[in-house]
Write a protein that holds these residues in place. Structure first.
Motif, PDB file in Angstrom:
ATOM      1  N   VAL A 182      20.144 -44.348  -8.610  1.00  0.00           N
ATOM      2  CA  VAL A 182      21.077 -43.823  -7.402  1.00  0.00           C
ATOM      3  C   VAL A 182      22.236 -42.768  -7.920  1.00  0.00           C
ATOM      4  O   VAL A 182      22.975 -42.124  -7.992  1.00  0.00           O
ATOM      5  CB  VAL A 182      21.261 -44.101  -6.723  1.00  0.00           C
ATOM      6  CG1 VAL A 182      19.240 -44.660  -5.963  1.00  0.00           C
ATOM      7  CG2 VAL A 182      21.845 -46.087  -6.467  1.00  0.00           C
ATOM      8  N   ALA A 183      22.734 -43.125  -9.402  1.00  0.00           N
ATOM      9  CA  ALA A 183      23.511 -42.651  -9.928  1.00  0.00           C
ATOM     10  C   ALA A 183      23.558 -41.015  -9.390  1.00  0.00           C
ATOM     11  O   ALA A 183      24.943 -40.204  -9.814  1.00  0.00           O
ATOM     12  CB  ALA A 183      23.877 -43.041 -11.224  1.00  0.00           C
ATOM     13  N   ALA A 184      22.606 -40.468  -9.560  1.00  0.00           N
ATOM     14  CA  ALA A 184      22.980 -38.875  -9.869  1.00  0.00           C
ATOM     15  C   ALA A 184      22.199 -38.671  -8.760  1.00  0.00           C
ATOM     16  O   ALA A 184      20.632 -39.582  -8.180  1.00  0.00           O
ATOM     17  CB  ALA A 184      21.999 -37.847 -10.938  1.00  0.00           C
ATOM     18  N   PHE A 185      22.056 -37.534  -8.304  1.00  0.00           N
ATOM     19  CA  PHE A 185      21.432 -36.792  -6.293  1.00  0.00           C
ATOM     20  C   PHE A 185      19.815 -36.595  -6.951  1.00  0.00           C
ATOM     21  O   PHE A 185      18.815 -36.211  -7.620  1.00  0.00           O
ATOM     22  CB  PHE A 185      22.041 -35.963  -5.788  1.00  0.00           C
ATOM     23  CG  PHE A 185      21.452 -35.405  -4.728  1.00  0.00           C
ATOM     24  CD1 PHE A 185      21.130 -36.747  -3.413  1.00  0.00           C
ATOM     25  CD2 PHE A 185      20.232 -34.154  -4.690  1.00  0.00           C
ATOM     26  CE1 PHE A 185      20.376 -35.927  -2.175  1.00  0.00           C
ATOM     27  CE2 PHE A 185      19.356 -33.782  -3.180  1.00  0.00           C
ATOM     28  CZ  PHE A 185      19.353 -34.779  -2.317  1.00  0.00           C
ATOM     29  N   GLY A 186      18.739 -37.901  -5.773  1.00  0.00           N
ATOM     30  CA  GLY A 186      17.500 -37.381  -5.579  1.00  0.00           C
ATOM     31  C   GLY A 186      17.123 -38.004  -4.289  1.00  0.00           C
ATOM     32  O   GLY A 186      17.556 -38.910  -3.917  1.00  0.00           O
ATOM     33  N   GLY A 187      16.550 -37.159  -3.407  1.00  0.00           N
ATOM     34  CA  GLY A 187      16.717 -36.850  -2.520  1.00  0.00           C
ATOM     35  C   GLY A 187      15.729 -38.393  -1.604  1.00  0.00           C
ATOM     36  O   GLY A 187      16.255 -38.798  -1.102  1.00  0.00           O
ATOM     37  N   ALA A 188      14.515 -38.824  -2.767  1.00  0.00           N
ATOM     38  CA  ALA A 188      13.263 -39.643  -2.214  1.00  0.00           C
ATOM     39  C   ALA A 188      14.316 -40.598  -2.901  1.00  0.00           C
ATOM     40  O   ALA A 188      14.401 -41.784  -1.547  1.00  0.00           O
ATOM     41  CB  ALA A 188      12.377 -39.556  -3.121  1.00  0.00           C
ATOM     42  N   ALA A 189      14.629 -41.035  -4.180  1.00  0.00           N
ATOM     43  CA  ALA A 189      16.363 -41.998  -4.283  1.00  0.00           C
ATOM     44  C   ALA A 189      16.672 -42.292  -3.225  1.00  0.00           C
ATOM     45  O   ALA A 189      17.241 -43.341  -2.588  1.00  0.00           O
ATOM     46  CB  ALA A 189      16.170 -41.702  -5.938  1.00  0.00           C
ATOM     47  N   GLY A 224      24.915 -32.339   8.572  1.00  0.00           N
ATOM     48  CA  GLY A 224      23.439 -30.961   8.467  1.00  0.00           C
ATOM     49  C   GLY A 224      23.642 -30.378   6.704  1.00  0.00           C
ATOM     50  O   GLY A 224      23.892 -29.062   7.489  1.00  0.00           O
ATOM     51  N   THR A 225      23.754 -31.179   6.080  1.00  0.00           N
ATOM     52  CA  THR A 225      24.161 -30.465   4.687  1.00  0.00           C
ATOM     53  C   THR A 225      22.065 -30.003   3.757  1.00  0.00           C
ATOM     54  O   THR A 225      21.917 -30.555   4.100  1.00  0.00           O
ATOM     55  CB  THR A 225      24.888 -31.158   3.431  1.00  0.00           C
ATOM     56  OG1 THR A 225      24.543 -32.344   3.718  1.00  0.00           O
ATOM     57  CG2 THR A 225      26.514 -31.480   4.670  1.00  0.00           C
ATOM     58  N   PRO A 226      22.642 -29.383   3.159  1.00  0.00           N
ATOM     59  CA  PRO A 226      21.633 -29.247   2.116  1.00  0.00           C
ATOM     60  C   PRO A 226      21.098 -30.825   1.587  1.00  0.00           C
ATOM     61  O   PRO A 226      19.430 -31.013   1.526  1.00  0.00           O
ATOM     62  CB  PRO A 226      21.846 -28.233   1.327  1.00  0.00           C
ATOM     63  CG  PRO A 226      22.510 -26.786   1.082  1.00  0.00           C
ATOM     64  CD  PRO A 226      23.935 -28.385   2.145  1.00  0.00           C
ATOM     65  N   ARG A 227      22.220 -31.186   1.434  1.00  0.00           N
ATOM     66  CA  ARG A 227      21.623 -32.959   0.656  1.00  0.00           C
ATOM     67  C   ARG A 227      21.123 -34.058   2.056  1.00  0.00           C
ATOM     68  O   ARG A 227      19.922 -34.726   1.687  1.00  0.00           O
ATOM     69  CB  ARG A 227      22.737 -33.597  -0.071  1.00  0.00           C
ATOM     70  CG  ARG A 227      22.708 -33.170  -1.504  1.00  0.00           C
ATOM     71  CD  ARG A 227      23.631 -33.905  -2.141  1.00  0.00           C
ATOM     72  NE  ARG A 227      23.379 -33.408  -3.656  1.00  0.00           N
ATOM     73  CZ  ARG A 227      24.887 -33.753  -4.638  1.00  0.00           C
ATOM     74  NH1 ARG A 227      25.021 -35.407  -4.781  1.00  0.00           N
ATOM     75  NH2 ARG A 227      24.447 -33.135  -5.759  1.00  0.00           N
ATOM     76  N   VAL A 272      18.403 -35.038  -9.828  1.00  0.00           N
ATOM     77  CA  VAL A 272      19.743 -33.858 -10.528  1.00  0.00           C
ATOM     78  C   VAL A 272      19.793 -34.451 -11.712  1.00  0.00           C
ATOM     79  O   VAL A 272      19.999 -35.621 -12.374  1.00  0.00           O
ATOM     80  CB  VAL A 272      20.890 -33.855 -10.187  1.00  0.00           C
ATOM     81  CG1 VAL A 272      21.669 -33.560 -10.603  1.00  0.00           C
ATOM     82  CG2 VAL A 272      20.742 -33.163  -8.388  1.00  0.00           C
ATOM     83  N   VAL A 273      19.463 -33.364 -13.087  1.00  0.00           N
ATOM     84  CA  VAL A 273      19.423 -34.645 -14.280  1.00  0.00           C
ATOM     85  C   VAL A 273      20.393 -33.457 -15.393  1.00  0.00           C
ATOM     86  O   VAL A 273      21.408 -34.344 -16.142  1.00  0.00           O
ATOM     87  CB  VAL A 273      17.652 -33.677 -15.316  1.00  0.00           C
ATOM     88  CG1 VAL A 273      16.603 -34.470 -14.406  1.00  0.00           C
ATOM     89  CG2 VAL A 273      17.901 -32.344 -15.512  1.00  0.00           C
ATOM     90  N   SER A 274      21.262 -32.927 -14.638  1.00  0.00           N
ATOM     91  CA  SER A 274      22.754 -31.625 -15.045  1.00  0.00           C
ATOM     92  C   SER A 274      23.566 -31.483 -14.424  1.00  0.00           C
ATOM     93  O   SER A 274      22.732 -30.855 -13.334  1.00  0.00           O
ATOM     94  CB  SER A 274      22.201 -31.168 -16.726  1.00  0.00           C
ATOM     95  OG  SER A 274      21.677 -29.935 -16.119  1.00  0.00           O
ATOM     96  N   VAL A 275      24.243 -31.554 -14.929  1.00  0.00           N
ATOM     97  CA  VAL A 275      25.261 -30.547 -13.304  1.00  0.00           C
ATOM     98  C   VAL A 275      26.447 -30.052 -14.364  1.00  0.00           C
ATOM     99  O   VAL A 275      26.879 -30.176 -15.214  1.00  0.00           O
ATOM    100  CB  VAL A 275      25.941 -31.650 -12.339  1.00  0.00           C
ATOM    101  CG1 VAL A 275      26.945 -30.886 -12.147  1.00  0.00           C
ATOM    102  CG2 VAL A 275      25.409 -32.118 -12.098  1.00  0.00           C
ATOM    103  N   GLU A 276      26.369 -28.237 -13.807  1.00  0.00           N
ATOM    104  CA  GLU A 276      26.887 -26.970 -14.743  1.00  0.00           C
ATOM    105  C   GLU A 276      28.263 -26.382 -14.065  1.00  0.00           C
ATOM    106  O   GLU A 276      28.068 -26.411 -12.508  1.00  0.00           O
ATOM    107  CB  GLU A 276      25.789 -25.582 -14.939  1.00  0.00           C
ATOM    108  CG  GLU A 276      25.145 -25.815 -16.062  1.00  0.00           C
ATOM    109  CD  GLU A 276      25.192 -26.457 -17.261  1.00  0.00           C
ATOM    110  OE1 GLU A 276      26.196 -25.989 -18.100  1.00  0.00           O
ATOM    111  OE2 GLU A 276      24.804 -27.423 -18.042  1.00  0.00           O
ATOM    112  N   PRO A 277      29.638 -26.846 -14.418  1.00  0.00           N
ATOM    113  CA  PRO A 277      30.372 -26.524 -14.053  1.00  0.00           C
ATOM    114  C   PRO A 277      30.499 -24.927 -13.342  1.00  0.00           C
ATOM    115  O   PRO A 277      30.479 -24.378 -14.267  1.00  0.00           O
ATOM    116  CB  PRO A 277      31.645 -27.070 -14.487  1.00  0.00           C
ATOM    117  CG  PRO A 277      31.220 -27.163 -15.952  1.00  0.00           C
ATOM    118  CD  PRO A 277      30.060 -27.120 -16.089  1.00  0.00           C
TER     119      PRO A 277
END
Length: 318
Positions: free
Chosen positions: A63-70, A89-92, A180-185
């Protein structure tokens, strides 16, 4: 017990999460919160000010990175015998709540603006892009709901001393298929949340005329300390980037003031802006849907009206 899923950023609980906590606290049951992943300094004390008695902090590689099901699995572990689970009520928040409801085989009420304290739980929620309020009952337990952004005032209560409980949730491999596997600033201009969190939004539509026709509306947004939003046709024509789009297939906004310029107000766009508290429409067509629905309207060419507004703001500011 009520469990609130809380999103955080570097400053603590996000604004819509605090609004969700405010609604949850009004329901009168003991309030717990669950935070997945990063736990900013001071957030436990901050949540205590909203009446949260226990903060459940989910940790671990899964759960370190976002995943809806996890993340839904983590919320389910924290829920225990909770009678109600509330999410922002946000996307996440929407994604986590939907996964949770599916895992528990219970209905989910989205975009709630008010909730009672009875059994079955009765809630009021926004439908049809916020133009209609619907009352519904949630007899199943736990009742799962999301709170519409900026529909509830952020109001801390008397406060309690919250305690922290750290746990590692049980997450199956199937829960990690989408994550989520990577985040681009990106800079502030490329942040979609800059639009959804703005208290003032200036909109521009086909009336801008071309990709070069947004200078005045961009300046107005800057003068008012707000953000620029656009209609779908603008992004379809390639005049502005998609992250600025407001509507059914774009962002949903709830600013204090929305100033749509040269936007006709088709139902798809209205679905994204109907929650605005005050709408000042600028349009040359007095019969445009946006004009007829607006709080106030200026009938005129946006290329004449908006520069005049900008000039007056600059004059008054010296």
């Amino acid at each position: 017990m009520i469990l609130a899923f809380v999103e955080t950023d570097a400053s603590g609980a996000t604004e819509v999460s605090r609004e969700a906590l405010t609604l949850a606290a009004r329901m009168g049951a003991p309030l717990h919160a669950v935070v997945v992943g990063a736990l900013p300094d001071g957030v436990v004390e901050q949540l205590g000010r909203y009446g949260v008695e226990v903060v459940h902090h989910a940790v671990g590689d899964a759960v370190a990175a976002f995943g809806g099901a996890a993340w839904a699995a983590a919320v389910q572990d924290a829920a225990g015998d909770a009678g109600v689970v509330v999410a922002p009520g946000t996307p996440r928040g929407m994604e986590v709540a939907a996964h949770l409801a599916a895992r528990l085989d219970v209905p989910m009420a989205a975009n709630v603006v008010a909730a009672g304290a009875g059994d079955p739980l009765r809630v009021t929620r926004q439908v049809v892009g916020g133009s209609v309020l619907e009352e519904m009952e949630l007899p199943a337990r736990p009742a799962v709901l999301t709170v519409a952004g900026h529909a509830v005032e952020d109001e801390p209560g008397d406060g309690v001393t919250a305690t922290l409980r750290t746990f590692t949730p049980q997450v199956a491999d199937a829960d990690l298929v989408a994550r989520v596997v990577s985040v681009e600033p990106v800079d502030d201009a490329g942040r979609s949340d800059a639009l959804t969190s703005a208290r003032v939004v200036v909109g521009a539509g086909r009336g801008a005329g071309s990709a070069a026709g947004f200078d005045a509306t961009v300046e107005l947004a800057e003068l008012l300390g707000g953000a620029l939003g656009v209609s779908r046709v603008v992004t379809s024509l390639g005049w502005r980037p998609h992250h600025e789009q407001i509507g059914q297939t774009g962002s949903r906004i709830s600013p204090d003031v929305y100033i749509p310029c040269g936007i006709s107000g088709a139902i798809q766009h209205w679905a994204g802006c109907a929650s605005s508290r005050t709408i000042l429409a600028i349009n040359s067509d007095e019969a445009a849907p946006m004009v007829t629905k607006a709080t106030y309207a200026v009938i005129g060419d946006m290329h004449e009206v908006v520069p005049a507004i900008n000039a007056e703001i600059r004059r008054r500011r010296g």
